[in-house]
Design an enzyme around this catalytic site. Structure first.
Site, PDB file in Angstrom:
ATOM      1  N   LYS A  87       0.847  -1.203   0.000  1.00  0.00           N
ATOM      2  CA  LYS A  87       0.000   0.000   0.000  1.00  0.00           C
ATOM      3  C   LYS A  87       0.880   1.251   0.000  1.00  0.00           C
ATOM      4  O   LYS A  87       0.639   2.182  -0.767  1.00  0.00           O
ATOM      5  CB  LYS A  87      -0.917   0.021   1.222  1.00  0.00           C
ATOM      6  CG  LYS A  87      -2.109  -0.906   1.083  1.00  0.00           C
ATOM      7  CD  LYS A  87      -2.881  -1.074   2.397  1.00  0.00           C
ATOM      8  CE  LYS A  87      -3.951  -2.141   2.241  1.00  0.00           C
ATOM      9  NZ  LYS A  87      -4.584  -2.543   3.495  1.00  0.00           N
TER      10      LYS A  87
ATOM     11  N   GLN B 248      -5.069  -1.111   9.661  1.00  0.00           N
ATOM     12  CA  GLN B 248      -5.000  -2.469   9.116  1.00  0.00           C
ATOM     13  C   GLN B 248      -5.602  -3.471  10.101  1.00  0.00           C
ATOM     14  O   GLN B 248      -5.241  -3.487  11.278  1.00  0.00           O
ATOM     15  CB  GLN B 248      -3.523  -2.813   8.821  1.00  0.00           C
ATOM     16  CG  GLN B 248      -3.299  -4.152   8.164  1.00  0.00           C
ATOM     17  CD  GLN B 248      -3.845  -4.219   6.740  1.00  0.00           C
ATOM     18  OE1 GLN B 248      -3.677  -3.299   5.948  1.00  0.00           O
ATOM     19  NE2 GLN B 248      -4.529  -5.309   6.428  1.00  0.00           N
TER      20      GLN B 248
ATOM     21  N   ASP C  36     -11.407   2.909   3.861  1.00  0.00           N
ATOM     22  CA  ASP C  36     -11.809   1.496   3.812  1.00  0.00           C
ATOM     23  C   ASP C  36     -13.329   1.358   3.737  1.00  0.00           C
ATOM     24  O   ASP C  36     -13.842   0.286   3.425  1.00  0.00           O
ATOM     25  CB  ASP C  36     -11.324   0.780   5.089  1.00  0.00           C
ATOM     26  CG  ASP C  36     -10.187  -0.190   4.801  1.00  0.00           C
ATOM     27  OD1 ASP C  36      -9.972  -0.518   3.616  1.00  0.00           O
ATOM     28  OD2 ASP C  36      -9.526  -0.629   5.761  1.00  0.00           O
TER      29      ASP C  36
END
Ligand code: NAD
Length: 297
Positions: free
Chosen positions: A52, A96, A119
């Site tokens: 990422k 995460q 997200d």
């Protein structure tokens, strides 16, 4: 034989569109920034966070990586999230998952500013998506939708079956397909006669986490199959890594389907591309600028 949908190539195109958008913002003195927070040393998460970060920089954005030790307290993580929420250089915040067990995942996701929630897991964004309003959309379903639109054009009126009802993939995928006027069925572990349900579908999205579960003879001839599953088979030899397969039995499915995404190289690469797209969208919204075209739901 089914057409194999090239998710890897399409993801590169999406990243190219994001990079163009970033260039446009930079000309106005704005650089989009994505903050990724990793707690602990989960090996798979470390790999994701590294790629990422690399791709964020490749499209011209600023990448801020925060690596915290596994024993980090919930209060410390929440304090970091609050700092990132308040930082004007940060347009996207991603924590995460999974988090270590002393930390309540739901509480952390709820603490992220919905406008920076790239997200799309914050309940405000879940609600906005469900009511057909402008939301931050979870990356994997958004990437799957882009592949479907690219391959099929309009999805209006098509029968779609989503297998899996997770908050991360199945449910938001179903909402997006509904938004594009499909007739949507969500199947799950308690569904009766799954092959019979899948056989009705013009579009099948498999997000189950069971290797090669969906067989070719479950499919309507000519349908489009999006295989979200990522499963590693046990290694054939000692020390080997084991092959990656999807939730669809590619060999038999590609005899019947009209088009199918491979694993790897299908949906997987779209997920990070859509994370970058969401960061660009968040930055445009934060600055009152028009959203990038072709990169949102
Ligand atoms: P999950 O475990 O949260 O959900 C799985 C769903 O499948 C559940 O809703 C369950 O009801 C359903 N299910 C389980 N067994 C079933 C059966 N026998 N028949 C019908 N339905 C059944 O998983 P998830 O997070 O949604 O992920 C699904 C898969 O997608 C996994 O393989 C995961 O690795 C993969 N994934 C890929 C990406 C990507 O970037 N490509 C992103 C997220 C998840």
């Amino acid at each position: 034989m089914a057409k194999v949908i090239d998710g890897k190539g399409f993801a590169a195109r999406v990243r190219g569109m994001v990079a163009e958008g970033v260039t446009g913002l930079k000309a106005r003195g704005i650089t989009p920034g994505l903050a990724v927070v990793l707690v602990g040393e989960d090996p798979a998460s470390q790999v994701y966070v590294r790629s990422k970060g690399r791709m964020t920089v490749e499209v011209g954005m600023n990448s801020y990586e925060h690596k915290l030790p596994a024993e980090t307290s919930e209060a410390d993580l929440l304090a970091l999230v609050a700092r990132l929420n308040a930082d004007p250089a940060v347009h996207g915040v991603l924590v995460q998952l999974p988090l270590p067990e002393q930390i309540d995942e739901a509480r952390v996701l709820a603490a992220i500013d919905p406008a920076k929630d790239v997200d799309g897991f914050h309940i405000s964004n879940v609600g906005l998506l469900a009511t057909g309003q402008k939301a931050m959309v979870p990356c994997t379903p958004l990437g799957s939708l882009m592949l479907l639109r690219d391959h099929l054009g309009s999805l209006e009126g098509l029968e779609a079956v989503v297998i899996g009802r997770s908050n991360i993939v199945g449910k938001p995928m179903a909402q997006l397909l509904l938004g594009d006027s499909c007739t949507v069925t969500i199947a799950h572990s308690r569904t009766r006669d799954l092959p019979g349900v899948v056989r009705r579908a013009d579009i099948v999205v498999a997000a189950v986490g069971r290797p090669e579960m969906v067989k070719g003879d479950w499919l309507k001839p000519g349908c489009t199959v999006i295989d979200v599953g990522i499963n590693r088979l046990p290694p054939a030899e000692e020390g080997g890594k084991g092959r990656l397969v999807g939730d669809v039995d590619f060999a038999s499915a590609s005899e019947v389907a009209g088009a199918i995404t491979p694993v790897p190289g299908g949906v997987g690469p779209m997920t990070i591309a859509c994370l970058l797209a969401n960061t660009l969208t968040a930055c445009c919204r934060a600055n009152g600028l028009p959203e990038p075209e072709g990169l949102t739901a």
